[in-house]
Every structure is written in C-alpha cells, then in structure tokens.
Design a protein around this motif. Structure first.
Motif, mmCIF file in Angstrom:
data_model
loop_
_atom_site.group_PDB
_atom_site.id
_atom_site.type_symbol
_atom_site.label_atom_id
_atom_site.label_comp_id
_atom_site.label_asym_id
_atom_site.label_seq_id
_atom_site.Cartn_x
_atom_site.Cartn_y
_atom_site.Cartn_z
ATOM 1 N N LEU A 88 24.573 27.099 28.191
ATOM 2 C CA LEU A 88 23.099 27.357 28.403
ATOM 3 C C LEU A 88 22.931 27.248 30.078
ATOM 4 O O LEU A 88 22.086 27.951 30.383
ATOM 5 N N LEU A 89 23.842 26.537 30.717
ATOM 6 C CA LEU A 89 23.548 26.582 32.102
ATOM 7 C C LEU A 89 23.847 28.016 32.689
ATOM 8 O O LEU A 89 23.443 28.649 33.777
ATOM 9 N N ALA A 90 25.144 28.649 32.110
ATOM 10 C CA ALA A 90 25.290 29.982 32.457
ATOM 11 C C ALA A 90 24.281 31.191 32.224
ATOM 12 O O ALA A 90 23.890 31.870 33.057
ATOM 13 N N VAL A 91 23.610 30.895 31.174
ATOM 14 C CA VAL A 91 22.672 31.892 30.519
ATOM 15 C C VAL A 91 21.363 31.582 31.336
ATOM 16 O O VAL A 91 20.693 32.640 31.645
ATOM 17 N N VAL A 92 21.086 30.508 31.867
ATOM 18 C CA VAL A 92 19.876 30.212 32.478
ATOM 19 C C VAL A 92 19.893 30.475 34.077
ATOM 20 O O VAL A 92 19.059 31.267 34.612
ATOM 21 N N SER A 93 21.330 30.053 34.557
ATOM 22 C CA SER A 93 21.394 30.095 36.033
ATOM 23 C C SER A 93 21.456 31.244 36.675
ATOM 24 O O SER A 93 21.218 31.680 37.602
ATOM 25 N N VAL A 94 22.614 32.220 35.950
ATOM 26 C CA VAL A 94 22.966 33.139 36.568
ATOM 27 C C VAL A 94 21.941 34.414 36.870
ATOM 28 O O VAL A 94 21.825 34.906 37.718
ATOM 29 N N THR A 167 16.657 15.696 29.638
ATOM 30 C CA THR A 167 15.796 17.008 30.047
ATOM 31 C C THR A 167 15.632 16.694 31.448
ATOM 32 O O THR A 167 15.900 17.864 32.154
ATOM 33 N N ALA A 168 15.010 15.989 32.190
ATOM 34 C CA ALA A 168 14.500 15.674 33.679
ATOM 35 C C ALA A 168 16.110 15.985 34.412
ATOM 36 O O ALA A 168 15.974 16.660 35.494
ATOM 37 N N ALA A 169 16.982 15.304 33.917
ATOM 38 C CA ALA A 169 18.247 15.330 34.772
ATOM 39 C C ALA A 169 18.873 16.710 34.578
ATOM 40 O O ALA A 169 19.224 17.201 35.774
ATOM 41 N N ALA A 170 18.877 17.377 33.483
ATOM 42 C CA ALA A 170 19.434 18.828 33.382
ATOM 43 C C ALA A 170 18.757 19.695 34.221
ATOM 44 O O ALA A 170 19.121 20.654 34.863
ATOM 45 N N VAL A 171 17.391 19.518 34.113
ATOM 46 C CA VAL A 171 16.604 20.377 35.219
ATOM 47 C C VAL A 171 16.810 20.240 36.766
ATOM 48 O O VAL A 171 16.954 21.202 37.650
ATOM 49 N N SER A 172 16.959 18.932 37.045
ATOM 50 C CA SER A 172 17.424 18.545 38.544
ATOM 51 C C SER A 172 18.653 19.223 38.820
ATOM 52 O O SER A 172 19.052 19.880 39.875
ATOM 53 N N VAL A 173 19.657 19.281 37.884
ATOM 54 C CA VAL A 173 21.034 19.957 38.135
ATOM 55 C C VAL A 173 20.933 21.398 38.548
ATOM 56 O O VAL A 173 21.453 22.022 39.042
ATOM 57 N N VAL A 174 20.161 22.168 37.409
ATOM 58 C CA VAL A 174 20.010 23.470 37.486
ATOM 59 C C VAL A 174 19.183 23.970 38.578
ATOM 60 O O VAL A 174 19.586 24.778 39.440
ATOM 61 N N LEU A 175 18.175 23.104 39.139
ATOM 62 C CA LEU A 175 17.475 23.513 40.478
ATOM 63 C C LEU A 175 18.516 23.565 41.659
ATOM 64 O O LEU A 175 18.324 24.314 42.369
ATOM 65 N N THR A 231 27.722 38.545 38.902
ATOM 66 C CA THR A 231 27.601 38.034 37.682
ATOM 67 C C THR A 231 28.841 37.614 37.335
ATOM 68 O O THR A 231 29.046 36.272 37.032
ATOM 69 N N VAL A 232 29.757 38.133 37.452
ATOM 70 C CA VAL A 232 31.546 37.867 37.313
ATOM 71 C C VAL A 232 31.675 36.511 37.977
ATOM 72 O O VAL A 232 32.076 35.513 37.567
ATOM 73 N N MET A 233 31.258 36.503 39.271
ATOM 74 C CA MET A 233 31.655 35.528 39.985
ATOM 75 C C MET A 233 30.831 34.028 39.540
ATOM 76 O O MET A 233 31.231 33.028 39.627
ATOM 77 N N MET A 234 29.603 34.480 39.538
ATOM 78 C CA MET A 234 28.631 33.145 39.067
ATOM 79 C C MET A 234 28.998 32.702 37.780
ATOM 80 O O MET A 234 28.825 31.441 37.675
ATOM 81 N N VAL A 235 29.431 33.523 36.756
ATOM 82 C CA VAL A 235 29.824 32.927 35.382
ATOM 83 C C VAL A 235 31.084 32.057 35.623
ATOM 84 O O VAL A 235 31.240 30.961 35.086
ATOM 85 N N ILE A 236 32.009 32.557 36.428
ATOM 86 C CA ILE A 236 33.302 31.707 36.781
ATOM 87 C C ILE A 236 32.874 30.565 37.364
ATOM 88 O O ILE A 236 33.523 29.169 37.053
ATOM 89 N N GLU A 237 32.057 30.642 38.348
ATOM 90 C CA GLU A 237 31.656 29.217 39.084
ATOM 91 C C GLU A 237 30.870 28.223 38.095
ATOM 92 O O GLU A 237 31.081 27.211 38.323
ATOM 93 N N THR A 238 30.041 28.649 37.245
ATOM 94 C CA THR A 238 29.252 27.975 36.322
ATOM 95 C C THR A 238 30.318 27.114 35.581
ATOM 96 O O THR A 238 30.018 25.902 35.166
#
Length: 306
Positions: A88-94, A167-175, A231-238
């Motif tokens: 989910l982090l990869a799908v949202v953040s990338v 949910t709030a903790a996950a949002v803070s990590v994503v931001l 995209t490749v680099m960010m997926v790997i980083e995620t």
C-alpha cells in the motif's frame, strides 16, 4: 605455405590481438566494480539465503530446517499485515512522489518567486541522514508538542493522535516519506526539463495548447525514461524503508505501520529469530527483483509499440 596464405594468417592473428586486448581491458576496468558487487551484494545475499534455511538465533550452533521458515510465513498474520502495508505504501507514495517532483521541477524551471525556498525544502531531506529526517518528522507530528497539532488547534481543527491511532500514524509516515524522497524526483525531472527544446513548447503554445495540455501532451511523454527510472528506484526504496518507520513509530501502533523490512529486523534481532528474519529479507529481494523485471519488460513493450 604460399605468401598469400601467410599474409592471411598474419592478418587474422593481428586482427584477433586487438580484440583480445580490448576484451582484457574491459574486464580489468570492470574488476573493481565486480569485486565490490561480489563482496557487498552477492556474498551477503548468498549468506542470507543460507541462514534462512536454518533455525539460527545468532547464538550457538544453527540447525538446517529447509523451507520451514518460509512455510511459517504463510500462517504469520503479522507478516501478511507488513506485506500489505508495504504494498500500500508503494502504491500510494510512488505516484504522489512522481507527481509532486514533476510539479516542483516545473515551478523551479520557470523561476517562480521563492524558488530558492522550494529547493531548500525539497532537496534538504535528500542530502541529510534518513534518521535526522525521521526525527524531524517525529517532532513535527508529536501529538503533545508537535507543530502540526499546534497549527490545527490554532485554526480550530481536531488534532489526530499521531502516535496512538493507527491511521494517523500511517499518514504521518507517508507524509514524511514523501518529503524525504521527492528531492530525487525534483533533481532528475529538473534536469530532464532543461533538456527539452523550448521551441517545441513554444510551437505547442502557438497551436493553442494550454499549460496543462503542454504538460500532459508534450512534457510528460518526453519524461518517460526519467519516470521509468524513478519508478523502479522508488519501488525498491519503498521495500527498503526502515529508518523513517523505526524512528517514528517502530511499526506501531498494533502493527499499523509495520513494513517487511522493519518486521524482518524485529524478528532477526529483537526476537532472536535470525533464520526467520533472513527468510523475510530473501522474500523482499525476490519480490523487488520480479517487480523490477516485469516493469522493465512492460516499459520495453510500450516503447516498441510506439
């Protein structure tokens, strides 16, 4: 042997020697990189696979257990929760990182007022330690003294429980992750934008294309190679995100921000299940490798169809 035959043999031998010399020179030049790859990538990878087939705790003699650690993952609810959080982090953040990076790069290329501030805000996290970024994020989103809650309280909005609500903790990590990784996208997109001939953009403008149409129909297609690389680099980083999550939430609360890498660390070191932690690491490597190959093939097919 005739003179003509001797000449052909000498000529062929003389032609082979430069080719052999070039081949040897190439491998000599590659030797340092191959040595570093073998010592710091290949050897640890082989070691991780070997440990994942044992019940090693990091102390004492380990016993070979075959695929037992991998079978244990199938019934491990925390593992599947961490896998879902990572995906989910990869799908949202990338995609958001790519869009934000391109937007900031366009603004910087157009030399908007305050461009220096934009550069500092988005590039600073890219050049400083991830732990420092995570500590800054933890302070900003602290539910007791954090600046975000103070701003929300000042405008009369409710303050989320950043450390105790999943949910709030996950949002803070994503931001914080978006802030940390957008700098790379800004640098590469800005470099690619500066390589676009302005005559092309001016021709599109003369044809009546709006700013959005120029961005969508002219700029974005020219950004495909850069976008593919990012995209490749960010997926790997995620799939490798550790410091931000570990410093900010340690995977909590209740596993809401647990990722595969943080779970592998906690199992391998905190729980003393080195074999199981290594098995999770091997799974992460395989998933990233497969995803990269599939994305690369899809990109190649798209280029061939054009």
């Amino acid at each position: 042997m005739s003179t003509a035959t001797t000449t052909r043999v000498v000529t062929r031998g003389g032609a082979r020697r430069p080719a052999v010399r070039r081949w040897a020179t190439s491998y000599v030049m590659l030797a340092p990189a191959l040595l570093l790859f073998g010592v710091f990538v290949l050897y640890p990878l082989v070691g991780a696979v070997r440990i994942s087939l044992t019940n090693s705790t990091g102390i004492g003699q380990a016993q070979f257990v075959g695929l037992a650690n991998y079978r244990a993952m199938l019934s491990d609810d925390t593992f599947w929760q961490a896998a879902g959080n990572t995906a989910l982090l990869a799908v949202v953040s990338v995609p958001v990182s790519l869009a934000l990076g391109l937007a900031v790069a366009v603004l910087l290329r157009d030399r908007i007022p305050g461009g220096g501030l934009f550069r500092a805000v988005f590039l600073a996290p890219y050049v400083i330690s991830g732990v420092v970024v995570a500590m800054a994020g933890r302070w900003v989103f602290d539910q007791n003294v954090g600046i975000v809650d103070r701003v929300l309280a000042g405008v009369g909005l409710p303050q989320p429980d950043w450390q105790s609500d999943g949910t709030a903790a996950a949002v803070s990590v994503v931001l914080v992750l978006l802030w940390a990784r957008t700098g790379l996208a800004v640098i590469l997109y800005l470099s690619a934008l500066q390589g676009i001939d302005r005559d092309v953009l001016e021709a599109a403008e003369l044809d009546g294309a709006s700013s959005w149409q120029r961005l969508k129909d002219v700029v974005w297609p020219l950004m495909r190679p850069t976008t593919f690389f990012l995209t490749v680099m960010m997926v790997i980083e995620t799939f490798q995100v550790f410091d931000i999550v570990w410093v900010m939430t340690k995977g909590g609360p209740a596993g809401s921000t647990e990722l595969l890498v943080t779970y592998a660390y906690s199992q391998g070191f905190a729980a003393r299940r080195e074999g199981y932690g290594s098995a999770i690491g091997v799974v992460v490597f395989v998933v990233v490798l497969v995803a990269t190959v599939l994305w690369w093939r899809a990109q190649r097919s798209s280029e061939d169809d054009q």
